[in-house]
Design a protein around this motif. Structure first.
Motif, PDB file in Angstrom:
ATOM      1  N   GLN A  39       3.902 -29.109 -14.154  1.00  0.00           N
ATOM      2  CA  GLN A  39       3.634 -30.541 -14.242  1.00  0.00           C
ATOM      3  C   GLN A  39       4.237 -31.094 -15.532  1.00  0.00           C
ATOM      4  OE1 GLN A  39      -0.529 -31.630 -13.957  1.00  0.00           O
ATOM      5  NE2 GLN A  39      -0.003 -33.668 -13.198  1.00  0.00           N
ATOM      6  N   SER A  40       5.020 -32.132 -15.386  1.00  0.00           N
ATOM      7  CA  SER A  40       5.583 -32.813 -16.544  1.00  0.00           C
ATOM      8  C   SER A  40       4.937 -34.188 -16.651  1.00  0.00           C
ATOM      9  CB  SER A  40       7.106 -32.917 -16.423  1.00  0.00           C
ATOM     10  OG  SER A  40       7.487 -33.423 -15.174  1.00  0.00           O
ATOM     11  N   PRO A  41       4.987 -34.807 -17.830  1.00  0.00           N
ATOM     12  CA  PRO A  41       4.288 -36.079 -18.047  1.00  0.00           C
ATOM     13  C   PRO A  41       4.680 -37.141 -17.031  1.00  0.00           C
ATOM     14  CG  PRO A  41       5.010 -35.170 -20.132  1.00  0.00           C
ATOM     15  CD  PRO A  41       5.617 -34.311 -19.065  1.00  0.00           C
ATOM     16  N   VAL A  79       0.818 -11.464 -12.760  1.00  0.00           N
ATOM     17  CA  VAL A  79       1.902 -12.073 -11.999  1.00  0.00           C
ATOM     18  C   VAL A  79       2.900 -12.653 -13.005  1.00  0.00           C
ATOM     19  CG1 VAL A  79       0.721 -14.299 -11.758  1.00  0.00           C
ATOM     20  CG2 VAL A  79       2.489 -13.643 -10.114  1.00  0.00           C
ATOM     21  N   PHE A  80       4.184 -12.596 -12.633  1.00  0.00           N
ATOM     22  CA  PHE A  80       5.245 -13.007 -13.528  1.00  0.00           C
ATOM     23  C   PHE A  80       6.087 -14.127 -12.895  1.00  0.00           C
ATOM     24  CE2 PHE A  80       4.519  -9.438 -16.271  1.00  0.00           C
ATOM     25  CZ  PHE A  80       4.165  -8.383 -15.419  1.00  0.00           C
ATOM     26  N   LEU A  81       6.721 -14.892 -13.759  1.00  0.00           N
ATOM     27  CA  LEU A  81       7.727 -15.847 -13.311  1.00  0.00           C
ATOM     28  C   LEU A  81       8.933 -15.695 -14.233  1.00  0.00           C
ATOM     29  CD1 LEU A  81       8.343 -18.118 -11.258  1.00  0.00           C
ATOM     30  CD2 LEU A  81       7.697 -19.746 -13.053  1.00  0.00           C
ATOM     31  N   GLN A  82       9.989 -15.085 -13.708  1.00  0.00           N
ATOM     32  CA  GLN A  82      11.228 -14.944 -14.454  1.00  0.00           C
ATOM     33  C   GLN A  82      12.052 -16.196 -14.237  1.00  0.00           C
ATOM     34  OE1 GLN A  82      12.354 -12.389 -16.557  1.00  0.00           O
ATOM     35  NE2 GLN A  82      13.998 -13.844 -17.001  1.00  0.00           N
ATOM     36  N   MET A  83      12.391 -16.875 -15.324  1.00  0.00           N
ATOM     37  CA  MET A  83      13.116 -18.135 -15.236  1.00  0.00           C
ATOM     38  C   MET A  83      14.463 -17.987 -15.933  1.00  0.00           C
ATOM     39  SD  MET A  83      10.017 -20.836 -15.942  1.00  0.00           S
ATOM     40  CE  MET A  83       9.884 -20.391 -17.664  1.00  0.00           C
ATOM     41  N   ASN A  84      15.523 -18.094 -15.165  1.00  0.00           N
ATOM     42  CA  ASN A  84      16.880 -17.990 -15.689  1.00  0.00           C
ATOM     43  C   ASN A  84      17.623 -19.315 -15.516  1.00  0.00           C
ATOM     44  OD1 ASN A  84      16.400 -15.218 -16.164  1.00  0.00           O
ATOM     45  ND2 ASN A  84      17.144 -14.675 -14.126  1.00  0.00           N
ATOM     46  N   SER A  85      18.718 -19.456 -16.221  1.00  0.00           N
ATOM     47  CA  SER A  85      19.556 -20.662 -16.128  1.00  0.00           C
ATOM     48  C   SER A  85      18.711 -21.932 -16.243  1.00  0.00           C
ATOM     49  CB  SER A  85      20.333 -20.657 -14.804  1.00  0.00           C
ATOM     50  OG  SER A  85      21.138 -19.512 -14.690  1.00  0.00           O
ATOM     51  N   ASP A  90      13.528 -28.584 -16.154  1.00  0.00           N
ATOM     52  CA  ASP A  90      12.486 -27.575 -15.961  1.00  0.00           C
ATOM     53  C   ASP A  90      11.373 -27.704 -16.989  1.00  0.00           C
ATOM     54  OD1 ASP A  90      15.104 -25.236 -15.228  1.00  0.00           O
ATOM     55  OD2 ASP A  90      13.783 -26.235 -13.783  1.00  0.00           O
ATOM     56  N   THR A  91      11.549 -28.586 -17.956  1.00  0.00           N
ATOM     57  CA  THR A  91      10.527 -28.793 -18.979  1.00  0.00           C
ATOM     58  C   THR A  91       9.228 -29.279 -18.343  1.00  0.00           C
ATOM     59  OG1 THR A  91      12.129 -29.272 -20.721  1.00  0.00           O
ATOM     60  CG2 THR A  91       9.911 -30.162 -21.012  1.00  0.00           C
ATOM     61  N   ALA A  92       8.139 -28.569 -18.620  1.00  0.00           N
ATOM     62  CA  ALA A  92       6.844 -28.880 -18.011  1.00  0.00           C
ATOM     63  C   ALA A  92       5.798 -27.914 -18.555  1.00  0.00           C
ATOM     64  CB  ALA A  92       6.911 -28.751 -16.492  1.00  0.00           C
ATOM     65  N   VAL A  93       4.556 -28.203 -18.235  1.00  0.00           N
ATOM     66  CA  VAL A  93       3.498 -27.214 -18.408  1.00  0.00           C
ATOM     67  C   VAL A  93       3.438 -26.404 -17.120  1.00  0.00           C
ATOM     68  CG1 VAL A  93       1.046 -26.821 -18.786  1.00  0.00           C
ATOM     69  CG2 VAL A  93       2.205 -28.706 -19.971  1.00  0.00           C
ATOM     70  N   TYR A  94       3.496 -25.102 -17.264  1.00  0.00           N
ATOM     71  CA  TYR A  94       3.494 -24.198 -16.111  1.00  0.00           C
ATOM     72  C   TYR A  94       2.108 -23.579 -15.954  1.00  0.00           C
ATOM     73  CZ  TYR A  94       8.486 -24.622 -15.456  1.00  0.00           C
ATOM     74  OH  TYR A  94       9.739 -25.114 -15.190  1.00  0.00           O
ATOM     75  N   TYR A  95       1.597 -23.660 -14.727  1.00  0.00           N
ATOM     76  CA  TYR A  95       0.267 -23.169 -14.418  1.00  0.00           C
ATOM     77  C   TYR A  95       0.327 -22.008 -13.432  1.00  0.00           C
ATOM     78  CZ  TYR A  95      -1.322 -27.631 -16.359  1.00  0.00           C
ATOM     79  OH  TYR A  95      -1.554 -28.708 -17.176  1.00  0.00           O
ATOM     80  N   GLN A 119       3.298 -24.246 -22.070  1.00  0.00           N
ATOM     81  CA  GLN A 119       4.360 -25.231 -22.183  1.00  0.00           C
ATOM     82  C   GLN A 119       5.725 -24.552 -22.197  1.00  0.00           C
ATOM     83  OE1 GLN A 119       4.215 -28.803 -22.501  1.00  0.00           O
ATOM     84  NE2 GLN A 119       6.431 -28.598 -22.196  1.00  0.00           N
ATOM     85  N   VAL A 120       6.623 -25.070 -21.379  1.00  0.00           N
ATOM     86  CA  VAL A 120       8.024 -24.651 -21.386  1.00  0.00           C
ATOM     87  C   VAL A 120       8.862 -25.889 -21.703  1.00  0.00           C
ATOM     88  CG1 VAL A 120       9.961 -23.842 -20.000  1.00  0.00           C
ATOM     89  CG2 VAL A 120       7.712 -22.760 -19.778  1.00  0.00           C
ATOM     90  N   THR A 121       9.661 -25.797 -22.751  1.00  0.00           N
ATOM     91  CA  THR A 121      10.520 -26.901 -23.146  1.00  0.00           C
ATOM     92  C   THR A 121      11.963 -26.416 -23.193  1.00  0.00           C
ATOM     93  OG1 THR A 121       8.739 -27.876 -24.472  1.00  0.00           O
ATOM     94  CG2 THR A 121      10.987 -28.653 -24.887  1.00  0.00           C
TER      95      THR A 121
END
Length: 124
Positions: A39-41, A79-85, A90-95, A119-121
Protein backbone atom coordinates in the motif's frame (compact mmCIF):
# COMPACT_ATOMS: atom_id res chain seq x y z
CA UNK A 1 -2.28 -15.84 19.03
CA UNK A 2 -1.08 -15.61 15.44
CA UNK A 3 1.70 -13.11 14.87
CA UNK A 4 3.36 -12.07 11.62
CA UNK A 5 6.53 -9.99 11.66
CA UNK A 6 7.98 -8.59 8.44
CA UNK A 7 11.58 -7.59 7.91
CA UNK A 8 13.94 -6.73 5.08
CA UNK A 9 12.52 -3.46 3.85
CA UNK A 10 14.63 -0.40 3.19
CA UNK A 11 15.87 2.12 0.66
CA UNK A 12 17.22 0.86 -2.67
CA UNK A 13 18.01 2.38 -6.03
CA UNK A 14 15.95 1.57 -9.08
CA UNK A 15 17.09 -1.72 -10.59
CA UNK A 16 18.17 -3.07 -7.23
CA UNK A 17 16.88 -5.98 -5.17
CA UNK A 18 15.46 -6.62 -1.73
CA UNK A 19 14.30 -9.75 0.04
CA UNK A 20 11.44 -9.44 2.46
CA UNK A 21 10.85 -12.02 5.17
CA UNK A 22 7.80 -12.68 7.29
CA UNK A 23 8.18 -14.78 10.42
CA UNK A 24 4.98 -16.42 11.65
CA UNK A 25 4.10 -17.81 15.05
CA UNK A 26 1.10 -18.95 17.02
CA UNK A 27 -0.14 -21.88 14.93
CA UNK A 28 1.03 -24.59 12.54
CA UNK A 29 2.46 -22.56 9.68
CA UNK A 30 2.45 -25.34 7.09
CA UNK A 31 -1.35 -25.61 7.06
CA UNK A 32 -2.12 -22.14 5.76
CA UNK A 33 -1.68 -20.02 2.66
CA UNK A 34 0.30 -16.80 2.85
CA UNK A 35 0.31 -13.60 0.84
CA UNK A 36 2.04 -10.28 0.33
CA UNK A 37 0.22 -7.01 -0.24
CA UNK A 38 1.43 -3.43 -0.55
CA UNK A 39 0.00 0.00 0.00
CA UNK A 40 1.32 3.40 -0.99
CA UNK A 41 -0.06 6.75 0.22
CA UNK A 42 -3.46 7.59 -1.20
CA UNK A 43 -3.91 4.17 -2.77
CA UNK A 44 -5.80 1.04 -1.83
CA UNK A 45 -3.99 -2.03 -0.55
CA UNK A 46 -2.81 -4.01 -3.57
CA UNK A 47 -2.26 -7.76 -3.96
CA UNK A 48 1.34 -8.69 -4.79
CA UNK A 49 1.71 -12.45 -4.46
CA UNK A 50 0.32 -15.49 -2.69
CA UNK A 51 1.44 -19.03 -2.03
CA UNK A 52 -0.58 -22.03 -0.91
CA UNK A 53 0.15 -24.12 2.19
CA UNK A 54 2.87 -26.31 0.68
CA UNK A 55 4.26 -23.95 -1.94
CA UNK A 56 2.73 -25.92 -4.80
CA UNK A 57 0.63 -23.05 -6.11
CA UNK A 58 1.70 -19.46 -6.51
CA UNK A 59 -0.15 -16.38 -7.74
CA UNK A 60 1.65 -13.18 -8.71
CA UNK A 61 0.20 -9.82 -9.69
CA UNK A 62 0.79 -8.78 -13.28
CA UNK A 63 2.51 -5.60 -12.11
CA UNK A 64 5.35 -7.59 -10.52
CA UNK A 65 5.36 -10.80 -12.55
CA UNK A 66 8.85 -11.73 -13.69
CA UNK A 67 10.43 -9.47 -11.05
CA UNK A 68 9.03 -10.66 -7.69
CA UNK A 69 9.02 -14.23 -6.36
CA UNK A 70 7.18 -15.54 -3.33
CA UNK A 71 8.43 -18.61 -1.49
CA UNK A 72 8.12 -20.25 1.90
CA UNK A 73 10.13 -22.36 4.30
CA UNK A 74 7.65 -24.31 6.40
CA UNK A 75 10.36 -25.64 8.69
CA UNK A 76 11.31 -22.06 9.59
CA UNK A 77 7.74 -20.70 9.69
CA UNK A 78 8.76 -18.02 7.22
CA UNK A 79 7.51 -16.66 3.90
CA UNK A 80 9.72 -14.61 1.60
CA UNK A 81 9.30 -12.07 -1.16
CA UNK A 82 12.31 -11.73 -3.44
CA UNK A 83 12.08 -8.43 -5.29
CA UNK A 84 14.35 -7.81 -8.26
CA UNK A 85 14.55 -5.02 -10.85
CA UNK A 86 12.81 -2.68 -8.46
CA UNK A 87 11.10 0.41 -9.82
CA UNK A 88 10.13 3.67 -8.09
CA UNK A 89 6.47 2.64 -8.44
CA UNK A 90 7.19 -0.34 -6.19
CA UNK A 91 7.61 2.08 -3.29
CA UNK A 92 5.06 1.14 -0.62
CA UNK A 93 4.55 -0.45 2.75
CA UNK A 94 4.60 -4.20 2.22
CA UNK A 95 2.39 -6.40 4.36
CA UNK A 96 2.52 -10.11 5.03
CA UNK A 97 -0.84 -11.83 5.54
CA UNK A 98 -2.16 -15.26 6.39
CA UNK A 99 -5.40 -17.00 5.60
CA UNK A 100 -7.38 -19.56 7.56
CA UNK A 101 -7.23 -21.89 4.55
CA UNK A 102 -4.62 -23.89 2.71
CA UNK A 103 -5.36 -22.08 -0.54
CA UNK A 104 -4.92 -18.39 -1.11
CA UNK A 105 -6.91 -15.77 -2.95
CA UNK A 106 -5.97 -12.39 -4.34
CA UNK A 107 -8.38 -10.37 -2.26
CA UNK A 108 -7.45 -8.80 1.05
CA UNK A 109 -10.70 -10.11 2.52
CA UNK A 110 -9.39 -13.68 2.10
CA UNK A 111 -6.74 -13.01 4.74
CA UNK A 112 -7.39 -13.00 8.46
CA UNK A 113 -4.03 -12.10 9.98
CA UNK A 114 -1.73 -9.24 9.03
CA UNK A 115 1.73 -8.07 9.95
CA UNK A 116 2.62 -4.50 10.82
CA UNK A 117 4.26 -3.83 7.46
CA UNK A 118 7.74 -2.94 6.28
CA UNK A 119 8.61 0.13 4.21
CA UNK A 120 10.21 -0.32 0.80
CA UNK A 121 11.45 2.83 -0.92
CA UNK A 122 12.90 2.74 -4.43
CA UNK A 123 14.75 5.84 -5.56
CA UNK A 124 15.09 6.83 -9.20
Amino acid sequence: QVQLVESGGGLVQAGGSLRLSCAASGRTFSRYAMGWFRQSPGKEREFVAAINYNGGSIYTADSVKGRFTISRDNAKYTVFLQMNSLKPEDTAVYYCASTDMGWAGRGASDYKYWGQGTQVTVSS
